[in-house]
Design an enzyme around this catalytic site. Structure first.
Site, PDB file in Angstrom:
ATOM      1  N   ASP A 132      -7.929   4.583  -3.772  1.00 31.21           N
ATOM      2  CA  ASP A 132      -9.050   4.878  -2.869  1.00 31.21           C
ATOM      3  C   ASP A 132     -10.122   5.704  -3.568  1.00 31.21           C
ATOM      4  O   ASP A 132     -10.391   6.863  -3.225  1.00 31.21           O
ATOM      5  CB  ASP A 132      -8.525   5.600  -1.630  1.00 31.21           C
ATOM      6  CG  ASP A 132      -7.569   4.727  -0.832  1.00 31.21           C
ATOM      7  OD1 ASP A 132      -7.707   3.502  -0.899  1.00 31.21           O
ATOM      8  OD2 ASP A 132      -6.685   5.269  -0.148  1.00 31.21           O
TER       9      ASP A 132
ATOM     10  N   GLU B  44       3.254   5.215  -3.720  1.00 25.99           N
ATOM     11  CA  GLU B  44       3.510   6.318  -4.661  1.00 25.99           C
ATOM     12  C   GLU B  44       4.924   6.926  -4.528  1.00 25.99           C
ATOM     13  O   GLU B  44       5.470   7.277  -5.587  1.00 25.99           O
ATOM     14  CB  GLU B  44       2.453   7.412  -4.474  1.00 25.99           C
ATOM     15  CG  GLU B  44       1.074   7.017  -4.919  1.00 25.99           C
ATOM     16  CD  GLU B  44       0.369   6.057  -3.950  1.00 25.99           C
ATOM     17  OE1 GLU B  44      -0.472   5.281  -4.397  1.00 25.99           O
ATOM     18  OE2 GLU B  44       0.691   6.083  -2.744  1.00 25.99           O
TER      19      GLU B  44
ATOM     20  N   ASP C   6       0.829  -1.209   0.000  1.00 27.24           N
ATOM     21  CA  ASP C   6       0.000   0.000   0.000  1.00 27.24           C
ATOM     22  C   ASP C   6       0.865   1.261   0.000  1.00 27.24           C
ATOM     23  O   ASP C   6       2.031   1.239   0.398  1.00 27.24           O
ATOM     24  CB  ASP C   6      -0.916  -0.015   1.232  1.00 27.24           C
ATOM     25  CG  ASP C   6      -2.225   0.712   0.998  1.00 27.24           C
ATOM     26  OD1 ASP C   6      -2.305   1.536   0.070  1.00 27.24           O
ATOM     27  OD2 ASP C   6      -3.188   0.444   1.752  1.00 27.24           O
TER      28      ASP C   6
END
Length: 951
Positions: free
Chosen positions: A634, A560, A557
């Protein structure tokens, strides 16, 4: 060296030649074993030297510099490979230098230095545009010299552009658009673009990149603004309490909307609290330059926008992860358009921005450009191909094969944010098994550790008393466990201090004193995945504390990396600066690639048998070689977000990576759904049903989201059509497993793409190619998700060139037409391409529950059909050593002959004998996908060639 005049020279061996045109100094070039290097004394773009190196007949590596020598910098996305093994010829005359392979020719103009690409038949593929701007603009980042790198190309008539990662603007074709390639939650930047004209470009650059129309966005004031009262110079902003939005408390003049980041919150008036406000913007927009203006909208909270009273935007997004949209506004010269916008911010910190991209100037019309913030020089791969599959194969030739995921990954995964205890997780699995809802994987999201110890990779014993036993219990029920692992470490416990001491952590977030959103808030940072020793240490930690307990797969997760949400990009770069490799500006987009690399290589070294499987929120070119899939982040639980996932997933797949998924049902939930009743509850159920139908036909089938819980039995009771529909599509997914796993196998063996943009199979049908709400799942199934609430009908376009069969009843329709299709609650429109072979298997509760000793094969006649049934051991790497089998099924329409080839290859556990039940569907005799219907033919197959004449 003497100047000579030459009309044509073909090089054999190594040579250096300088040519003369009318006495002027011209290009010199060297042929090497790997390609050619061309010196350009008079380049229009400032390039001094170009190198062309064939990687294969269809792939040319292009590098260019303004220096005497090329940078030795190694690529992160491209594999190392030996040079000099591709045959090529070089031809030169007074005007050009041409490198030719068997499939491509690349021409360099001796006058301008510009490149032109053609196929073997001399058909133009791509031509570089002459522009006054330098291709390499000197820059300095963190004390290291660099360049802003750019190239501009001509766009052909009806040329369309696809790929470029995953974006949420609902666009399929990026012609005439600006696409920002930057890693951000819900946005994935992959610098690979594919054209419908027979080529792709892999732009080997790790920094933030723009593609397409690369001009800067302008503030709203680039337009002529008028207030609500028609006063020139601004639009009118009105502020009210959201409890009484029509009672305007005060107004002000606005000519800029730029509350884009946390650092912009001060721009909101302090005379009203943001969390209590409802804001309206009214006025008129005008310009002396007519044409298409693209307005870039950033938003959090509820937003509605009208142009001349036409509603063009109606969105919602949570504040901690704002959304963005592109609004098209076509203006006539000096003619006003009425503008109105209503905004209800999401809480005390929210976001709203509005900028515009004016019409494309004449000099840049019909161009496509690439521009990156930082690079050592121009560096890209030109990839030719007769179709999109060949172009993607070329991409994987450069960046690596798409490693085959375990077969269980093709089944259904259940997740939620989040299972807080061991009992919650085990109870969910028991409920699935008790209800006989097929399931292969349960996902344990973040915060299974003690609250302060993010990064410890240890279970909190108060909530997960016996992780090993928990995992064994799951495995005994034939369920795998995927676990969330972040590249994040809180300050104040042993692992943080160990990594910090070795220089493995980024320091700036700690130094700036930022804290996260958990509990009291904790000081934290991320590890530097560019450092090979840090990657090894990260895997070693995962291995000792998680993998050794029996974990099956990894959820990577925030890759980025998202160290702190909603900070400006320049601050985000500061937080990961410096990286081990160099400036964060230069390497910003590549973090998810090197992060996955460490886990993949670590696990393969630790366990040489079981397949690695990684799910990551961000991605980059080359990710497919690390057994990694991506999901769309998300996203919100809204109908418009569901629709945006169609083009997002298709373009991601067209970026060369075959495995993609999304949060079925959307992740972030409006408050009206949290404890929904009445109409809100029914809309919630229908939204999840429609999304589930769609999700059953993407490469990876996965439900996840915030509260309310996403298990189908928590969405609706068994008697409800929502439950019935979701169960039907779950079971159908498992019935289709022979088809789906063959697609996965061919993604490795044949560089196949599972989720297929219609441009791949219908390149000449421009209407189909540019649809943003339909796609092919494999070669046969046309998927048309229903993305409107209470929709009773949906427009479906059937691509031209062949007929189509309704999956559910077998009714035949001619291609090239648009249908108005009834959309019953429990079904989504799915059509089967005429000339298809669709293999299906038994009903399953998990992927390896029973051997597929009987296959029901549906043959959709009317055209010739082929299908390659791929099988292997399902969970190990023996397929890399040749342990797999293929059975080629072929139907010939003219003879009505169905042929099953001799089985090629073998593997342990392969069935020596099986039954093929053949069901024949024709335009005159339609049949639905009924697995219990009587077969037209029953064939006993023992691995030898079989054929049957279909009547």
């Amino acid at each position: 060296m003497h100047k000579i005049r030459v009309t044509a020279v073909i090089f054999i061996g190594t040579a250096l030649l300088q040519l003369n045109v009318k006495g002027q100094e011209t290009a010199s070039y060297v042929k090497t074993s790997a390609g050619i290097e061309v010196q350009l004394p008079n380049s229009l773009t400032g390039i001094k030297k170009i190198r062309l190196e064939p990687v294969s007949d269809q792939v040319i590596h292009v590098t260019a510099t303004e220096k005497p020598e090329f940078s030795p910098q190694r690529s992160l996305m491209a594999l190392d490979r030996a040079n000099g093994n591709v045959a090529f010829a070089t031809v030169a005359d007074d005007h050009r230098i041409i490198l030719k392979t068997n499939a491509l020719s690349v021409e360099i103009s001796r006058k301008t230095g510009l490149l032109t690409y053609r196929d073997a038949g001399n058909k133009l593929l791509l031509k570089q545009r002459a522009v006054p701007e330098a291709a390499l603009l000197p820059q300095v980042f963190s004390g290291s010299p660099s360049y802003r790198v750019a190239q501009v190309f001509d766009a052909q008539e009806e040329e369309a552009y696809y790929g470029l990662g995953q974006h949420q603007q609902g666009m399929m074709n990026y012609r005439g658009r600006r696409v920002d390639l930057i890693q951000y939650n819900t946005e994935i930047g992959v610098p690979f673009v594919i054209s419908n004209k027979g080529y792709g470009i892999l732009w080997d650059n790790n920094s933030i990149t723009r593609a397409g129309d690369i001009r800067d966005y302008q503030p709203l004031s680039a337009l002529k603004l008028y207030s609500k009262e028609n006063k020139e110079g601004w639009i009118t902003a009105g502020y009210a309490k959201r409890t009484s939005p029509k009672n305007i408390l005060f107004t002000n003049a606005v000519s800029e909307l730029s509350i884009n980041w946390l650092t912009d919150q001060h721009k909101f008036p302090d005379s009203i609290k943001m969390e209590e406000a409802a804001v309206s913007y009214e006025g008129y927009l005008e310009s002396g330059l007519e044409g298409l203006y693209q307005l870039q909208l950033k938003y959090a909270g509820y937003i509605k926008v009208w142009f001349n009273e036409e509603l063009v935007a109606d969105y919602w997004r949570q504040a901690w992860n704002p959304g963005s949209a592109t609004l098209d506004l076509r203006l006539q010269k000096n003619k006003k358009v009425r503008f109105r916008m209503e905004w209800i911010p999401d809480g005390g910190e929210s976001y709203l921005g509005l900028t515009c991209l004016p019409p494309i100037p004449e000099a840049l019309k019909n161009t496509f450009a690439l521009q990156s913030e930082s690079g050592a020089g121009v560096d890209y791969y030109f990839i030719g191909g007769e179709n999109a599959d060949q172009v993607i194969s070329g991409y994987r030739k450069v960046t690596g094969k798409a490693v085959l995921l375990p077969k269980w990954a093709m089944g259904f995964w259940q997740s939620r944010e989040r299972y807080k205890t061991q009992d919650e997780l085990l109870s969910a699995v028991k409920e699935f098994r008790d209800r006989k809802i097929p399931l292969d994987n349960i996902v344990l999201d973040w915060s299974y550790w003690k609250e302060p110890e993010w990064g410890s990779q240890q279970f909190d014993p108060a909530r997960f008393a016996s992780p090993k036993q928990m995992i064994k219990t799951l495995h005994d029920q034939h369920v795998k466990l995927m676990i969330s692992v972040w590249p994040k470490f809180n300050k104040g416990f042993d692992i943080y201090h160990d990594f910090d001491k070795q220089g493995f952590l980024y320091q700036r977030n700690i130094e700036d004193g930022r804290r996260d959103w958990i509990g009291k808030g904790y000081s934290n940072t991320f590890y530097d995945a560019f450092n090979p020793k840090a990657r090894a240490a990260f895997w070693d930690l995962m291995n000792k504390r998680l993998y050794s307990k029996g974990i099956d797969a990894w959820w990577m997760d925030a890759t980025e990396p998202d160290m702190h949400s909603n900070l400006p990009v320049e601050v985000r770069k500061e937080l990961m600066n410096p990286t081990y490799a160099g400036s964060s500006t230069t390497y910003f987009n590549a973090f998810p690639l090197v992060n996955a690399k460490g886990v993949y290589e670590g696990q393969r070294e630790q366990n040489k048998t079981d397949r690695v499987f990684i799910l990551t929120r961000s991605a980059f070119a080359g990710l497919q070689r690390y057994a990694a899939a991506a999901w769309s982040g998300d996203i919100a639980s809204r109908w418009e977000d569901m629709k945006s996932q169609i083009s997002a997933g298709v373009n991601f797949s067209l970026s060369g990576m075959p495995y993609w998924t999304m949060d079925i049902g959307g992740f972030s939930v409006e408050k009206r759904y949290e404890n929904a009743k009445g109409a809100d509850l029914e809309e919630w159920r229908e939204l999840n049903t429609r999304w589930f139908q769609f999700g059953a036909f993407v490469p990876l089938f996965r439900a996840h989201g915030q509260y309310p819980f996403r298990e189908i039995y928590n969405i609706a009771p068994e008697s409800h059509p929502a439950y019935k529909s979701m169960l039907y599509y779950n079971q159908l997914r498992y019935r289709l497993m022979p088809y789906i796993y063959a697609l996965a196998g061919n993604s490795f063996q044949q560089d196949y793409t599972i989720m297929r943009g219609l441009m791949m199979d219908f390149p000449k049908d421009l209407k189909a190619s540019n649809l943003n709400d339909a796609y092919l799942f494999g070669p046969s199934l046309l998927i048309n998700p229903v993305y409107k609430y209470k929709a009773q009908y949906r427009k479906v376009y059937l691509p031209e060139g062949q007929g189509w069969y309704d999956l559910y009843n077998g009714k035949y329709f001619k291609g090239g037409q648009e249908l108005q299709v009834a959309t019953t609650y429990e079904r989504m429109p799915v059509y089967v391409k005429e000339g298809s072979i669709l293999p299906t298997g038994p009903a399953l509760q998990y992927t390896d529950e029973k051997a597929t000793d009987t296959l029901t094969v549906f043959v959709y006649t009317g055209k010739d059909a082929v299908f390659s049934l791929y099988e292997d051991e399902g969970g190990n790497y023996n397929y890399e050593k040749g342990a797999f089998s293929t059975i080629h099924l072929k139907y010939t329409e003219s003879t009505k002959l169905l042929e099953l080839s001799e089985r090629k290859g073998s593997f342990e556990g392969m069935l020596p004998k099986r039954i093929f039940r053949i069901v024949v569907i024709s335009a005159k005799k339609g049949k639905g996908l009924d697995f219990n219907q009587k077969a037209d033919y029953n064939l006993i197959y023992t691995g030898k060639q079989l054929s049957v004449q279909l009547k």
